[in-house]
Design a protein around this motif. Structure first.
Motif, PDB file in Angstrom:
ATOM      1  N   ALA A  26      -3.847   3.687  13.884  1.00  0.00           N
ATOM      2  CA  ALA A  26      -4.082   4.397  12.635  1.00  0.00           C
ATOM      3  C   ALA A  26      -3.923   5.891  12.835  1.00  0.00           C
ATOM      4  O   ALA A  26      -3.975   6.396  13.956  1.00  0.00           O
ATOM      5  N   ILE A  27      -3.734   6.583  11.737  1.00  0.00           N
ATOM      6  CA  ILE A  27      -3.647   8.039  11.751  1.00  0.00           C
ATOM      7  C   ILE A  27      -4.697   8.607  10.791  1.00  0.00           C
ATOM      8  O   ILE A  27      -5.111   7.935   9.842  1.00  0.00           O
ATOM      9  N   VAL A  28      -5.116   9.834  11.064  1.00  0.00           N
ATOM     10  CA  VAL A  28      -6.031  10.534  10.165  1.00  0.00           C
ATOM     11  C   VAL A  28      -5.191  11.450   9.288  1.00  0.00           C
ATOM     12  O   VAL A  28      -4.367  12.217   9.781  1.00  0.00           O
ATOM     13  N   ARG A  29      -5.397  11.357   8.002  1.00  0.00           N
ATOM     14  CA  ARG A  29      -4.661  12.194   7.051  1.00  0.00           C
ATOM     15  C   ARG A  29      -5.576  12.596   5.899  1.00  0.00           C
ATOM     16  O   ARG A  29      -6.678  12.063   5.733  1.00  0.00           O
ATOM     17  N   SER A  30      -5.102  13.500   5.081  1.00  0.00           N
ATOM     18  CA  SER A  30      -5.871  13.932   3.919  1.00  0.00           C
ATOM     19  C   SER A  30      -5.989  12.800   2.904  1.00  0.00           C
ATOM     20  O   SER A  30      -5.089  11.959   2.762  1.00  0.00           O
ATOM     21  N   TYR A  31      -7.087  12.779   2.199  1.00  0.00           N
ATOM     22  CA  TYR A  31      -7.331  11.797   1.145  1.00  0.00           C
ATOM     23  C   TYR A  31      -6.327  11.962   0.008  1.00  0.00           C
ATOM     24  O   TYR A  31      -6.011  13.079  -0.407  1.00  0.00           O
ATOM     25  N   ASN A  32      -5.813  10.830  -0.485  1.00  0.00           N
ATOM     26  CA  ASN A  32      -4.887  10.819  -1.620  1.00  0.00           C
ATOM     27  C   ASN A  32      -5.571  10.114  -2.785  1.00  0.00           C
ATOM     28  O   ASN A  32      -5.762   8.898  -2.757  1.00  0.00           O
ATOM     29  N   PRO A  33      -5.974  10.849  -3.828  1.00  0.00           N
ATOM     30  CA  PRO A  33      -6.722  10.226  -4.923  1.00  0.00           C
ATOM     31  C   PRO A  33      -5.965   9.135  -5.662  1.00  0.00           C
ATOM     32  O   PRO A  33      -6.585   8.241  -6.243  1.00  0.00           O
ATOM     33  N   SER A  34      -4.645   9.176  -5.627  1.00  0.00           N
ATOM     34  CA  SER A  34      -3.875   8.180  -6.366  1.00  0.00           C
ATOM     35  C   SER A  34      -3.762   6.842  -5.643  1.00  0.00           C
ATOM     36  O   SER A  34      -3.438   5.823  -6.256  1.00  0.00           O
ATOM     37  N   SER A  35      -4.069   6.813  -4.327  1.00  0.00           N
ATOM     38  CA  SER A  35      -3.895   5.566  -3.586  1.00  0.00           C
ATOM     39  C   SER A  35      -5.103   5.139  -2.760  1.00  0.00           C
ATOM     40  O   SER A  35      -5.194   3.975  -2.363  1.00  0.00           O
ATOM     41  N   ASP A  52      -5.799   5.822   8.239  1.00  0.00           N
ATOM     42  CA  ASP A  52      -4.752   5.036   7.579  1.00  0.00           C
ATOM     43  C   ASP A  52      -3.987   4.202   8.599  1.00  0.00           C
ATOM     44  O   ASP A  52      -3.428   4.732   9.555  1.00  0.00           O
ATOM     45  N   THR A  53      -3.928   2.865   8.392  1.00  0.00           N
ATOM     46  CA  THR A  53      -3.190   1.980   9.291  1.00  0.00           C
ATOM     47  C   THR A  53      -1.740   1.800   8.876  1.00  0.00           C
ATOM     48  O   THR A  53      -0.968   1.160   9.593  1.00  0.00           O
ATOM     49  N   GLY A  54      -1.378   2.309   7.691  1.00  0.00           N
ATOM     50  CA  GLY A  54      -0.008   2.146   7.225  1.00  0.00           C
ATOM     51  C   GLY A  54       0.262   0.817   6.573  1.00  0.00           C
ATOM     52  O   GLY A  54       1.411   0.476   6.291  1.00  0.00           O
ATOM     53  N   SER A  74      -5.171  -1.863  -0.691  1.00  0.00           N
ATOM     54  CA  SER A  74      -6.080  -2.806  -1.317  1.00  0.00           C
ATOM     55  C   SER A  74      -5.368  -3.603  -2.402  1.00  0.00           C
ATOM     56  O   SER A  74      -4.444  -3.142  -3.038  1.00  0.00           O
ATOM     57  N   GLY A  75      -5.862  -4.771  -2.641  1.00  0.00           N
ATOM     58  CA  GLY A  75      -5.306  -5.640  -3.669  1.00  0.00           C
ATOM     59  C   GLY A  75      -5.587  -7.082  -3.319  1.00  0.00           C
ATOM     60  O   GLY A  75      -5.987  -7.401  -2.199  1.00  0.00           O
ATOM     61  N   PRO A  76      -5.378  -7.991  -4.275  1.00  0.00           N
ATOM     62  CA  PRO A  76      -5.677  -9.402  -4.040  1.00  0.00           C
ATOM     63  C   PRO A  76      -4.964  -9.984  -2.829  1.00  0.00           C
ATOM     64  O   PRO A  76      -5.494 -10.822  -2.118  1.00  0.00           O
ATOM     65  N   ASP A  77      -3.729  -9.520  -2.573  1.00  0.00           N
ATOM     66  CA  ASP A  77      -2.955 -10.084  -1.470  1.00  0.00           C
ATOM     67  C   ASP A  77      -2.653  -9.074  -0.365  1.00  0.00           C
ATOM     68  O   ASP A  77      -2.005  -9.417   0.624  1.00  0.00           O
ATOM     69  N   GLY A  78      -3.149  -7.844  -0.522  1.00  0.00           N
ATOM     70  CA  GLY A  78      -2.821  -6.811   0.460  1.00  0.00           C
ATOM     71  C   GLY A  78      -3.967  -6.551   1.410  1.00  0.00           C
ATOM     72  O   GLY A  78      -5.128  -6.631   1.040  1.00  0.00           O
ATOM     73  N   GLU A  79      -3.648  -6.267   2.647  1.00  0.00           N
ATOM     74  CA  GLU A  79      -4.686  -5.923   3.614  1.00  0.00           C
ATOM     75  C   GLU A  79      -5.149  -4.497   3.389  1.00  0.00           C
ATOM     76  O   GLU A  79      -4.527  -3.740   2.651  1.00  0.00           O
ATOM     77  N   GLN A  80      -6.271  -4.167   3.973  1.00  0.00           N
ATOM     78  CA  GLN A  80      -6.815  -2.820   3.827  1.00  0.00           C
ATOM     79  C   GLN A  80      -5.922  -1.831   4.556  1.00  0.00           C
ATOM     80  O   GLN A  80      -5.624  -2.002   5.731  1.00  0.00           O
ATOM     81  N   ARG A  81      -5.467  -0.817   3.844  1.00  0.00           N
ATOM     82  CA  ARG A  81      -4.656   0.217   4.490  1.00  0.00           C
ATOM     83  C   ARG A  81      -5.564   1.286   5.078  1.00  0.00           C
ATOM     84  O   ARG A  81      -5.449   1.643   6.239  1.00  0.00           O
TER      85      ARG A  81
END
Length: 230
Positions: free
Chosen positions: A9-18, A62-64, A68-75
């Motif tokens: 994972a990498i550390v990055r700034s928070y993105n409010p849209s995602s 962020d793992t890339g 999030s979502g019904p079928d998506g893993e946690q990013r």
């Protein structure tokens, strides 16, 4: 069967849209088991106001993945959030977060229950939510002048104890220094020895003057040129 490799994972700034939904879920997922009955309240205290009011001091791990979502893993698998100025944050929390945020009916103070142990726990956290002035530590004059900033950090178990916490703290403190902040504080469960050792490793000290059942307060003074050890 071989264990599933953990994504780097990498550390990055928070993105409010995602990142908003991931941050909310991490806040709930990392709660101590003793407060599981009130996890629906926790993000409205310890996550949402920070990313909404002060997104510039929010960072995520962020793992890339797809997110999030019904079928998506946690990013996003962790975050560090906070404020550079607790006094100003409390004012905005009351006037913007509490007054302008569309709080769900179940976290309304009017719906605070009055009986049973679980209901009493819920009442405690509802009052924390609706009374942000508790962050001001008014019984300890000078505390916020010396340590005006505060932070919260949470990482999912899959990515704990891998060095990410130190990187996140370094990024957060770097941002505080850029803002000219001279000190930061945090509160943690008094029985969380691992967390206490982690913070001490990164230069925090116990502030024994504030005594609160079950909570240890830690502080760190900041210098413009002081480097962080990861």
């Amino acid at each position: 069967m071989a264990p599933t490799p953990v994504k780097r994972a990498i550390v990055r700034s928070y993105n409010p849209s995602s990142d908003f939904d991931d941050v909310v879920e991490i806040c709930k997922a990392t709660a101590h088991p003793s407060i599981n009955p009130v996890v629906d309240i926790l993000p409205y205290i310890y996550a949402i106001p920070y990313v909404n009011l002060e997104p510039e001091t929010a960072f995520v791990l962020d793992t890339g993945g797809p997110g999030s979502g019904p079928d998506g893993e946690q990013r996003v698998v962790g975050y560090i959030i906070g404020t550079a100025n607790t006094q100003e944050f409390v004012e905005r929390y009351r006037t913007e977060h509490l007054m302008s945020t569309d709080l769900p009916n179940e976290v309304s103070l009017e719906n605070s229950p009055q009986s049973s142990e679980e209901s009493q726990l819920r009442d405690i956290f509802l009052r924390i939510l609706h009374e942000p002035e508790g962050m001001l530590h008014t019984k300890h004059p000078g505390f916020l002048e010396k340590y005006p900033a505060h932070l919260h950090i949470d990482i999912l178990p899959s990515h704990q104890r891998q060095g990410y916490g130190g990187i996140m703290v370094s990024e957060f403190l770097k941002k505080l220094r850029e803002k000219g902040v001279k000190g930061v504080h945090l509160g943690m469960r008094a029985d969380n020895t691992l967390a206490g050792n982690f913070y001490k490793k990164h230069g925090f000290e116990v502030f024994a003057d504030i005594k609160m059942d079950g909570t240890t307060w830690m502080v760190k003074g900041l210098k413009p040129t002081q480097a962080e050890d990861n």
